[in-house]
Design an enzyme around this catalytic site. Structure first.
Site, PDB file in Angstrom:
ATOM      1  N   ASP A  35     -24.410   8.137  28.503  1.00  0.00           N
ATOM      2  CA  ASP A  35     -25.699   8.759  28.191  1.00  0.00           C
ATOM      3  C   ASP A  35     -26.764   7.691  28.432  1.00  0.00           C
ATOM      4  OD1 ASP A  35     -28.036   9.639  26.993  1.00  0.00           O
ATOM      5  OD2 ASP A  35     -26.972  10.730  25.422  1.00  0.00           O
ATOM      6  N   ALA A  59     -31.507  12.097  35.864  1.00  0.00           N
ATOM      7  CA  ALA A  59     -32.951  12.253  35.629  1.00  0.00           C
ATOM      8  C   ALA A  59     -33.163  13.400  34.651  1.00  0.00           C
ATOM      9  CB  ALA A  59     -33.688  12.572  36.938  1.00  0.00           C
ATOM     10  N   TYR A  98     -33.812   7.452  42.736  1.00  0.00           N
ATOM     11  CA  TYR A  98     -34.591   8.529  43.368  1.00  0.00           C
ATOM     12  C   TYR A  98     -35.826   8.833  42.531  1.00  0.00           C
ATOM     13  CZ  TYR A  98     -30.389   8.927  46.080  1.00  0.00           C
ATOM     14  OH  TYR A  98     -29.340   8.622  46.902  1.00  0.00           O
ATOM     15  N   TYR A 124     -43.528  14.825  33.455  1.00  0.00           N
ATOM     16  CA  TYR A 124     -42.401  14.491  34.350  1.00  0.00           C
ATOM     17  C   TYR A 124     -42.849  13.476  35.407  1.00  0.00           C
ATOM     18  CZ  TYR A 124     -39.085  15.084  38.229  1.00  0.00           C
ATOM     19  OH  TYR A 124     -38.203  14.857  39.266  1.00  0.00           O
ATOM     20  N   LYS A 128     -41.605   9.574  35.823  1.00  0.00           N
ATOM     21  CA  LYS A 128     -40.938   9.088  37.049  1.00  0.00           C
ATOM     22  C   LYS A 128     -41.714   7.897  37.629  1.00  0.00           C
ATOM     23  CE  LYS A 128     -37.802  10.686  38.995  1.00  0.00           C
ATOM     24  NZ  LYS A 128     -36.328  10.457  38.887  1.00  0.00           N
TER      25      LYS A 128
HETATM   26  N1  LIG Z   1     -34.734  18.747  41.844  1.00  0.00           N
HETATM   27  C1  LIG Z   1     -35.832  18.496  42.545  1.00  0.00           C
HETATM   28  O1  LIG Z   1     -36.497  19.406  43.093  1.00  0.00           O
HETATM   29  C2  LIG Z   1     -36.289  17.076  42.745  1.00  0.00           C
HETATM   30  C3  LIG Z   1     -37.483  16.859  43.462  1.00  0.00           C
HETATM   31  C4  LIG Z   1     -37.913  15.545  43.653  1.00  0.00           C
HETATM   32  C5  LIG Z   1     -37.184  14.486  43.148  1.00  0.00           C
HETATM   33  N2  LIG Z   1     -36.036  14.724  42.439  1.00  0.00           N
HETATM   34  C6  LIG Z   1     -35.303  13.567  41.921  1.00  0.00           C
HETATM   35  O2  LIG Z   1     -34.061  13.519  42.591  1.00  0.00           O
HETATM   36  C7  LIG Z   1     -33.060  13.018  41.705  1.00  0.00           C
HETATM   37  C8  LIG Z   1     -31.889  13.982  41.641  1.00  0.00           C
HETATM   38  O3  LIG Z   1     -32.365  15.241  41.169  1.00  0.00           O
HETATM   39  P1  LIG Z   1     -31.391  16.490  40.958  1.00  0.00           P
HETATM   40  O4  LIG Z   1     -32.101  17.681  41.458  1.00  0.00           O
HETATM   41  O5  LIG Z   1     -30.029  16.173  41.458  1.00  0.00           O
HETATM   42  O6  LIG Z   1     -31.392  16.538  39.369  1.00  0.00           O
HETATM   43  P2  LIG Z   1     -30.457  17.407  38.412  1.00  0.00           P
HETATM   44  O7  LIG Z   1     -29.662  18.376  39.196  1.00  0.00           O
HETATM   45  O8  LIG Z   1     -31.308  17.879  37.295  1.00  0.00           O
HETATM   46  O9  LIG Z   1     -29.445  16.312  37.854  1.00  0.00           O
HETATM   47  C9  LIG Z   1     -29.835  15.342  36.942  1.00  0.00           C
HETATM   48  C10 LIG Z   1     -28.569  14.836  36.276  1.00  0.00           C
HETATM   49  O10 LIG Z   1     -28.981  13.874  35.297  1.00  0.00           O
HETATM   50  C11 LIG Z   1     -28.170  14.061  34.181  1.00  0.00           C
HETATM   51  N3  LIG Z   1     -28.751  13.572  32.943  1.00  0.00           N
HETATM   52  C12 LIG Z   1     -29.845  14.069  32.292  1.00  0.00           C
HETATM   53  N4  LIG Z   1     -30.004  13.390  31.151  1.00  0.00           N
HETATM   54  C13 LIG Z   1     -29.014  12.471  31.095  1.00  0.00           C
HETATM   55  C14 LIG Z   1     -28.643  11.482  30.150  1.00  0.00           C
HETATM   56  N5  LIG Z   1     -29.334  11.290  29.010  1.00  0.00           N
HETATM   57  N6  LIG Z   1     -27.570  10.701  30.405  1.00  0.00           N
HETATM   58  C15 LIG Z   1     -26.855  10.884  31.534  1.00  0.00           C
HETATM   59  N7  LIG Z   1     -27.134  11.815  32.450  1.00  0.00           N
HETATM   60  C16 LIG Z   1     -28.210  12.592  32.225  1.00  0.00           C
HETATM   61  C17 LIG Z   1     -27.984  15.561  34.091  1.00  0.00           C
HETATM   62  O11 LIG Z   1     -26.871  15.793  33.285  1.00  0.00           O
HETATM   63  P3  LIG Z   1     -26.592  17.237  32.654  1.00  0.00           P
HETATM   64  O12 LIG Z   1     -26.055  18.018  33.818  1.00  0.00           O
HETATM   65  O13 LIG Z   1     -25.593  16.951  31.600  1.00  0.00           O
HETATM   66  O14 LIG Z   1     -27.911  17.730  32.148  1.00  0.00           O
HETATM   67  C18 LIG Z   1     -27.783  15.930  35.539  1.00  0.00           C
HETATM   68  O15 LIG Z   1     -26.428  15.861  35.888  1.00  0.00           O
HETATM   69  C19 LIG Z   1     -33.776  12.780  40.370  1.00  0.00           C
HETATM   70  O16 LIG Z   1     -34.183  11.445  40.292  1.00  0.00           O
HETATM   71  C20 LIG Z   1     -34.996  13.674  40.444  1.00  0.00           C
HETATM   72  O17 LIG Z   1     -36.053  13.193  39.644  1.00  0.00           O
HETATM   73  C21 LIG Z   1     -35.577  15.988  42.240  1.00  0.00           C
END
Ligand SMILES: NC(=O)c1ccc[n+]([C@@H]2O[C@H](COP(=O)([O-])OP(=O)(O)OC[C@H]3O[C@@H](n4cnc5c(N)ncnc54)[C@H](OP(=O)(O)O)[C@@H]3O)[C@@H](O)[C@H]2O)c1
Length: 292
Positions: A35, A59, A98, A124, A128
């Protein structure tokens, strides 16, 4: 190479778990194993593992909920990445992280460069950006890869939402004034892996030299409305759709807790120039994602 992947169960993390195996031994950590709000556990786990490369795909990505969960968003998106970067430096490991187009205010009318002024509109985006600053201060051989509109065919992505809505609605109303770069999580994982693979022999020195922020999103840009139209056009099970009309609407029709910026396309030229790698056009990637 020993790789510690943090956040293995997210859209991107899940893809990285698979692609990274081609470049090294991957130790994948989900929330259960680590975590990231527990900074002592972050340091302890990484020191125990002694990785050569740490990749953070974890994230807090609930943009609207972040408005009221400021502390949690800050711990996950700002504090934890700083601790990871600092620990990576102590271990002489590379750190890849990221970030997001939400660090900008969306007032540009051409794609954002890494040097453009940041001005996040949401908690958010602020969290970031703070994460980026913390990494820059504490890190050594790090890459911060800013991406946007990440989707995968697992979970609750915009692509899956549109496909789901199309099964139950004759009319879809989709915002037309939000513009950015749809980025397929698998393609982002693959290009990250390629960047590592092509510099594998001397990764620490090379990334120390090339450290910094890079924009890395699907090539080209589009509106959510056009993206939705392309999702439906590429749907492999189109016969299941009930949709007759897709109506373009302004963002003001869908008030959200967090303010959404309007234009946040990212210019990928810096990454392409330095790493000689480029993500495919968003439309091509979407076609492959949906139809293989
Ligand atoms: N999604 C977008 O449209 C988008 C756009 C721009 C940038 N990004 C960036 O790209 C990266 C990847 O995004 P993504 O879409 O793959 O995000 P995501 O699907 O929301 O995955 C985030 C992961 O982080 C985990 N997490 C959250 N809190 C945590 C904690 N306290 N300890 C350990 N793990 C934790 C979540 O676990 P749980 O599954 O248990 O919640 C989830 O597996 C991130 O840095 C995000 O900011 C995303």
């Amino acid at each position: 190479m020993k790789i510690a992947l943090i956040g293995k169960d997210g859209q991107l993390g899940w893809e990285l778990q698979h692609t990274l195996t081609s470049v090294g031994e991957v130790i994948s950590l989900g929330r259960e194993e680590l975590d990231v709000t527990d900074v002592d556990a972050v340091q302890r786990t990484l020191i125990e593992l002694q990785p050569d490369l740490i990749i953070n795909a974890s994230a807090y990505t609930e943009v609207d909920l972040a408005e009221t969960h400021v502390g949690l968003a800050t711990n996950i998106n700002a504090i934890a990445p700083g601790v990871m970067a600092e620990t990576a430096r102590k271990l002489s490991a590379v750190f890849i992280h990221y970030s997001t187009d939400y660090v900008f205010d969306g007032k540009n009318n051409i794609s954002y460069l890494e040097t453009d002024l940041t001005n996040p509109l949401s908690v958010y985006g602020k969290s970031k950006l703070m994460g980026e600053e913390n990494i820059k201060q504490a890190g050594d051989a790090y890459l911060i890869l800013r991406t946007s509109w990440v989707y995968s065919l697992r979970g609750n992505s915009f692509v899956n939402k549109v496909l789901g809505w199309s099964r139950n609605n004759k009319t879809l109303r989709i915002v037309i004034d939000q513009i950015s770069c749809p980025t397929w999580a698998r393609a982002l994982a693959e290009i990250t892996t390629q960047a590592i693979a092509t510099n594998n022999a001397n990764l620490l020195d090379i990334l120390r030299e090339r450290r910094g922020i890079y924009h890395l999103a699907g090539s080209g840009y589009t509106s959510r409305y056009e993206w939705a139209k392309q999702i439906l056009a590429n749907d492999p099970k189109r016969t299941e759709q009930l949709i007759q009309t897709i109506e373009p609407v302004p963002s003001s029709e869908f008030p959200t807790a967090a303010v959404r910026h309007l234009f946040s396309a990212l210019n990928n030229e810096k990454f392409a120039g330095v790493f000689s790698l480029r993500l495919p056009n968003w439309e091509d990637a979407l076609q492959v994602a949906l139809n293989g």
